[in-house]
Design a protein around this motif. Structure first.
Motif, PDB file in Angstrom:
ATOM      1  N   VAL A 239       0.834  -1.210   0.000  1.00  0.00           N
ATOM      2  CA  VAL A 239       0.000   0.000   0.000  1.00  0.00           C
ATOM      3  C   VAL A 239       0.864   1.254   0.000  1.00  0.00           C
ATOM      4  CG1 VAL A 239      -1.659   1.345   1.340  1.00  0.00           C
ATOM      5  CG2 VAL A 239      -1.961  -1.124   1.102  1.00  0.00           C
ATOM      6  N   ARG A 240       1.872   1.284   0.861  1.00  0.00           N
ATOM      7  CA  ARG A 240       2.689   2.494   0.990  1.00  0.00           C
ATOM      8  C   ARG A 240       3.545   2.758  -0.241  1.00  0.00           C
ATOM      9  NH1 ARG A 240       2.250   4.636   5.864  1.00  0.00           N
ATOM     10  NH2 ARG A 240       1.697   3.346   7.673  1.00  0.00           N
ATOM     11  N   ASN A 241       4.061   1.693  -0.848  1.00  0.00           N
ATOM     12  CA  ASN A 241       4.989   1.879  -1.963  1.00  0.00           C
ATOM     13  C   ASN A 241       4.355   1.713  -3.336  1.00  0.00           C
ATOM     14  OD1 ASN A 241       7.094   2.146  -0.033  1.00  0.00           O
ATOM     15  ND2 ASN A 241       7.313  -0.073   0.077  1.00  0.00           N
ATOM     16  N   GLY A 242       3.242   0.970  -3.388  1.00  0.00           N
ATOM     17  CA  GLY A 242       2.666   0.685  -4.697  1.00  0.00           C
ATOM     18  C   GLY A 242       1.399   1.434  -5.022  1.00  0.00           C
ATOM     19  N   LEU A 243       0.794   2.074  -4.010  1.00  0.00           N
ATOM     20  CA  LEU A 243      -0.483   2.738  -4.237  1.00  0.00           C
ATOM     21  C   LEU A 243      -0.367   3.882  -5.231  1.00  0.00           C
ATOM     22  CD1 LEU A 243      -3.466   2.990  -3.504  1.00  0.00           C
ATOM     23  CD2 LEU A 243      -2.811   4.468  -1.597  1.00  0.00           C
ATOM     24  N   SER A 244       0.690   4.676  -5.090  1.00  0.00           N
ATOM     25  CA  SER A 244       0.873   5.827  -5.978  1.00  0.00           C
ATOM     26  C   SER A 244       0.962   5.383  -7.430  1.00  0.00           C
ATOM     27  CB  SER A 244       2.136   6.592  -5.579  1.00  0.00           C
ATOM     28  OG  SER A 244       2.328   7.688  -6.446  1.00  0.00           O
ATOM     29  N   THR A 245       1.757   4.348  -7.680  1.00  0.00           N
ATOM     30  CA  THR A 245       1.903   3.837  -9.044  1.00  0.00           C
ATOM     31  C   THR A 245       0.601   3.249  -9.552  1.00  0.00           C
ATOM     32  OG1 THR A 245       4.223   3.318  -8.587  1.00  0.00           O
ATOM     33  CG2 THR A 245       3.221   2.260 -10.500  1.00  0.00           C
ATOM     34  N   ALA A 246      -0.112   2.529  -8.672  1.00  0.00           N
ATOM     35  CA  ALA A 246      -1.384   1.913  -9.069  1.00  0.00           C
ATOM     36  C   ALA A 246      -2.403   2.971  -9.458  1.00  0.00           C
ATOM     37  CB  ALA A 246      -1.915   1.043  -7.935  1.00  0.00           C
ATOM     38  N   LEU A 247      -2.513   4.034  -8.648  1.00  0.00           N
ATOM     39  CA  LEU A 247      -3.480   5.098  -8.945  1.00  0.00           C
ATOM     40  C   LEU A 247      -3.082   5.860 -10.208  1.00  0.00           C
ATOM     41  CD1 LEU A 247      -4.261   6.554  -5.407  1.00  0.00           C
ATOM     42  CD2 LEU A 247      -5.707   5.102  -6.836  1.00  0.00           C
ATOM     43  N   GLU A 248      -1.784   6.005 -10.392  1.00  0.00           N
ATOM     44  CA  GLU A 248      -1.316   6.697 -11.605  1.00  0.00           C
ATOM     45  C   GLU A 248      -1.682   5.906 -12.852  1.00  0.00           C
ATOM     46  OE1 GLU A 248       2.903   8.226 -13.580  1.00  0.00           O
ATOM     47  OE2 GLU A 248       2.823   7.687 -11.455  1.00  0.00           O
ATOM     48  N   LYS A 249      -1.493   4.594 -12.794  1.00  0.00           N
ATOM     49  CA  LYS A 249      -1.853   3.763 -13.933  1.00  0.00           C
ATOM     50  C   LYS A 249      -3.365   3.653 -14.088  1.00  0.00           C
ATOM     51  CE  LYS A 249       2.348   0.958 -14.017  1.00  0.00           C
ATOM     52  NZ  LYS A 249       2.917  -0.414 -13.953  1.00  0.00           N
ATOM     53  N   LEU A 250      -4.061   3.653 -12.955  1.00  0.00           N
ATOM     54  CA  LEU A 250      -5.515   3.572 -12.991  1.00  0.00           C
ATOM     55  C   LEU A 250      -6.120   4.827 -13.603  1.00  0.00           C
ATOM     56  CD1 LEU A 250      -7.934   1.805 -12.122  1.00  0.00           C
ATOM     57  CD2 LEU A 250      -7.929   3.036  -9.949  1.00  0.00           C
ATOM     58  N   ASP A 251      -5.507   6.000 -13.320  1.00  0.00           N
ATOM     59  CA  ASP A 251      -5.975   7.292 -13.823  1.00  0.00           C
ATOM     60  C   ASP A 251      -7.463   7.467 -13.512  1.00  0.00           C
ATOM     61  OD1 ASP A 251      -6.215   9.735 -14.992  1.00  0.00           O
ATOM     62  OD2 ASP A 251      -5.524   9.138 -16.975  1.00  0.00           O
ATOM     63  N   LEU A 252      -7.724   7.664 -12.222  1.00  0.00           N
ATOM     64  CA  LEU A 252      -9.097   7.749 -11.736  1.00  0.00           C
ATOM     65  C   LEU A 252      -9.868   8.883 -12.400  1.00  0.00           C
ATOM     66  CD1 LEU A 252     -10.941   6.334  -9.699  1.00  0.00           C
ATOM     67  CD2 LEU A 252     -10.227   8.023  -7.998  1.00  0.00           C
ATOM     68  N   ALA A 253      -9.211  10.029 -12.596  1.00  0.00           N
ATOM     69  CA  ALA A 253      -9.885  11.172 -13.227  1.00  0.00           C
ATOM     70  C   ALA A 253     -10.373  10.818 -14.622  1.00  0.00           C
ATOM     71  CB  ALA A 253      -8.936  12.367 -13.277  1.00  0.00           C
ATOM     72  N   GLN A 254      -9.512  10.172 -15.388  1.00  0.00           N
ATOM     73  CA  GLN A 254      -9.884   9.778 -16.750  1.00  0.00           C
ATOM     74  C   GLN A 254     -11.000   8.738 -16.732  1.00  0.00           C
ATOM     75  OE1 GLN A 254      -8.830  11.071 -19.545  1.00  0.00           O
ATOM     76  NE2 GLN A 254      -9.909   9.677 -20.913  1.00  0.00           N
ATOM     77  N   MET A 255     -10.934   7.821 -15.770  1.00  0.00           N
ATOM     78  CA  MET A 255     -11.951   6.783 -15.667  1.00  0.00           C
ATOM     79  C   MET A 255     -13.323   7.391 -15.366  1.00  0.00           C
ATOM     80  SD  MET A 255     -12.084   3.549 -13.030  1.00  0.00           S
ATOM     81  CE  MET A 255     -10.468   3.005 -13.560  1.00  0.00           C
ATOM     82  N   ILE A 256     -13.350   8.344 -14.422  1.00  0.00           N
ATOM     83  CA  ILE A 256     -14.609   9.008 -14.080  1.00  0.00           C
ATOM     84  C   ILE A 256     -15.138   9.793 -15.265  1.00  0.00           C
ATOM     85  CG2 ILE A 256     -15.651  10.771 -12.607  1.00  0.00           C
ATOM     86  CD1 ILE A 256     -13.675   9.892 -10.414  1.00  0.00           C
ATOM     87  N   GLU A 257     -14.245  10.505 -15.936  1.00  0.00           N
ATOM     88  CA  GLU A 257     -14.657  11.289 -17.115  1.00  0.00           C
ATOM     89  C   GLU A 257     -15.272  10.390 -18.185  1.00  0.00           C
ATOM     90  OE1 GLU A 257     -12.640  14.038 -20.640  1.00  0.00           O
ATOM     91  OE2 GLU A 257     -11.483  13.558 -18.839  1.00  0.00           O
ATOM     92  N   GLU A 258     -14.610   9.277 -18.472  1.00  0.00           N
ATOM     93  CA  GLU A 258     -15.121   8.355 -19.494  1.00  0.00           C
ATOM     94  C   GLU A 258     -16.455   7.751 -19.068  1.00  0.00           C
ATOM     95  OE1 GLU A 258     -12.011   5.546 -20.021  1.00  0.00           O
ATOM     96  OE2 GLU A 258     -10.737   6.905 -21.194  1.00  0.00           O
ATOM     97  N   ARG A 259     -16.574   7.459 -17.763  1.00  0.00           N
ATOM     98  CA  ARG A 259     -17.841   6.871 -17.280  1.00  0.00           C
ATOM     99  C   ARG A 259     -18.989   7.863 -17.425  1.00  0.00           C
ATOM    100  NH1 ARG A 259     -21.182   3.862 -17.475  1.00  0.00           N
ATOM    101  NH2 ARG A 259     -22.227   2.749 -15.802  1.00  0.00           N
ATOM    102  N   ILE A 260     -18.736   9.128 -17.089  1.00  0.00           N
ATOM    103  CA  ILE A 260     -19.777  10.146 -17.217  1.00  0.00           C
ATOM    104  C   ILE A 260     -20.134  10.362 -18.682  1.00  0.00           C
ATOM    105  CG2 ILE A 260     -20.292  12.598 -16.887  1.00  0.00           C
ATOM    106  CD1 ILE A 260     -18.640  12.497 -14.329  1.00  0.00           C
ATOM    107  N   MET A 261     -19.118  10.397 -19.548  1.00  0.00           N
ATOM    108  CA  MET A 261     -19.376  10.598 -20.972  1.00  0.00           C
ATOM    109  C   MET A 261     -20.147   9.422 -21.566  1.00  0.00           C
ATOM    110  SD  MET A 261     -18.359  13.552 -21.850  1.00  0.00           S
ATOM    111  CE  MET A 261     -18.538  13.343 -23.616  1.00  0.00           C
ATOM    112  N   ALA A 262     -19.994   8.252 -20.962  1.00  0.00           N
ATOM    113  CA  ALA A 262     -20.698   7.074 -21.476  1.00  0.00           C
ATOM    114  C   ALA A 262     -22.175   7.092 -21.103  1.00  0.00           C
ATOM    115  CB  ALA A 262     -20.045   5.799 -20.942  1.00  0.00           C
ATOM    116  N   PHE A 263     -22.532   7.905 -20.098  1.00  0.00           N
ATOM    117  CA  PHE A 263     -23.931   8.009 -19.701  1.00  0.00           C
ATOM    118  C   PHE A 263     -24.748   8.683 -20.800  1.00  0.00           C
ATOM    119  CE2 PHE A 263     -23.079   7.164 -15.172  1.00  0.00           C
ATOM    120  CZ  PHE A 263     -24.235   6.489 -14.841  1.00  0.00           C
TER     121      PHE A 263
END
Length: 301
Positions: A239-263
């Motif tokens: 969690v301490r060492n890998g979370l930052s990289t995981a969230l960066e690859k996940l790109d939560l902002a982009q995921m939310i944007e795409e989900r909203i645009m898909a609505f």
């Protein structure tokens, strides 16, 4: 009764009610732009359909930066309750698998398929043999054995072997003997060790395949607390060492944007109205109240 005094507040309330209702509707409606002679009418489409992409991008950025940022995830994932759950899971799996009579070899065949399991096992045996053999050769065991033997003879063991005749054997003779037999022993290890190691590895591998899950897990039971600490430490490090990289690859902002645009816009309207129906109705009636108040004020002039 002065009906004119009531008319102003009534008209104001009706106008406020209607205008607020229209304003709320115009958040979504019309769904598409309305054009007349190549000219697009103002306020078409509605605010949300028109600004959907910008809103989606802004919402994604705000949510990922303020609501679901790295610190929020880290606090949630490192709560004491999570550690307790991990310890409970370790206890659960150890207690559950201690009663499992299946052989490890059978489980490997079930999960991987028989051919794949045999291939991976053979590969593991070969890698283990190669690793141990390389380590043994690099340790220069022949030299270690000879040095130990010569040291033991010089230390007094020779007198026990030869008795009074031991004075005839000098230290230089022992050193010379060691220099001659060390290469032979080292070469014997190079030639024979691999076969011996392979046989031992294969025997251990076969024993492991025939070991039941319960027997294997039971051997781990005395180390239950250590296993818990290792699991928790590994999880915490991840969690301490890998979370930052995981969230960066996940790109939560982009995921939310795409989900909203898909609505679908109509689907989004129904969703928002379902969530905020009471609040929006209050705004409509608030418009009626304010309109009524303004009508009362105007009635005095």
């Amino acid at each position: 009764m002065n009906w004119n005094f009531l008319l102003g507040p009534l008209v104001g309330a009706i106008i406020g009610y209607i205008t607020n209702g229209i304003a709320i509707k115009m958040l979504f409606r019309p769904l598409n732009p309305i054009t007349i002679g190549g000219y697009t009418l103002p306020f078409t489409p509605g605010v949300i359909p028109k600004e959907k992409k910008r809103l989606a991008k802004s919402i994604g950025r705000v949510v990922s930066r303020e609501l679901l940022n790295e610190e929020v995830f880290r606090k949630a994932l490192l709560k004491p309750e999570i550690y307790e759950r991990l310890e409970e899971k370790v206890d659960y799996y150890i207690d559950t698998y201690q009663a499992n009579d299946k052989k490890l070899g059978e489980i490997g065949n079930e999960f991987l398929g028989k051919e794949r399991a045999i291939f991976l096992l053979c590969e593991a045996e070969e890698n283990a043999t190669s690793l141990i053999y390389t380590k043994v050769v690099n340790m220069e065991i022949g030299k270690i054995i000879v040095d130990k033997l010569i040291g033991t003879l010089k230390g007094g063991a020779l007198s026990h072997l030869l008795g009074p005749m031991s004075f005839l054997v000098k230290d230089q003779m022992l050193d010379s003997l060691g220099d001659k037999i060390e290469p032979a022993i080292s070469q014997m290890i190079v030639d024979e060790a691999e076969g011996i190691i392979r046989q031992a590895v294969e025997e251990e591998s076969n024993n492991l395949k025939e070991t039941s899950v319960g027997d294997w897990v039971t051997k781990l039971d005395p180390y239950r607390d250590i296993i818990k600490k290792v699991v928790i430490k590994s999880y915490e490090g991840l969690v301490r060492n890998g979370l930052s990289t995981a969230l960066e690859k996940l790109d939560l902002a982009q995921m939310i944007e795409e989900r909203i645009m898909a609505f679908d816009t109509l689907e989004m309207e129904n969703l928002i109205l379902e969530i905020m129906n009471k609040e929006l109705n209050r705004l409509v009636w608030l418009g009626a109240l304010l309109g009524g108040i303004m009508g009362c004020v105007m009635s005095f002039f």
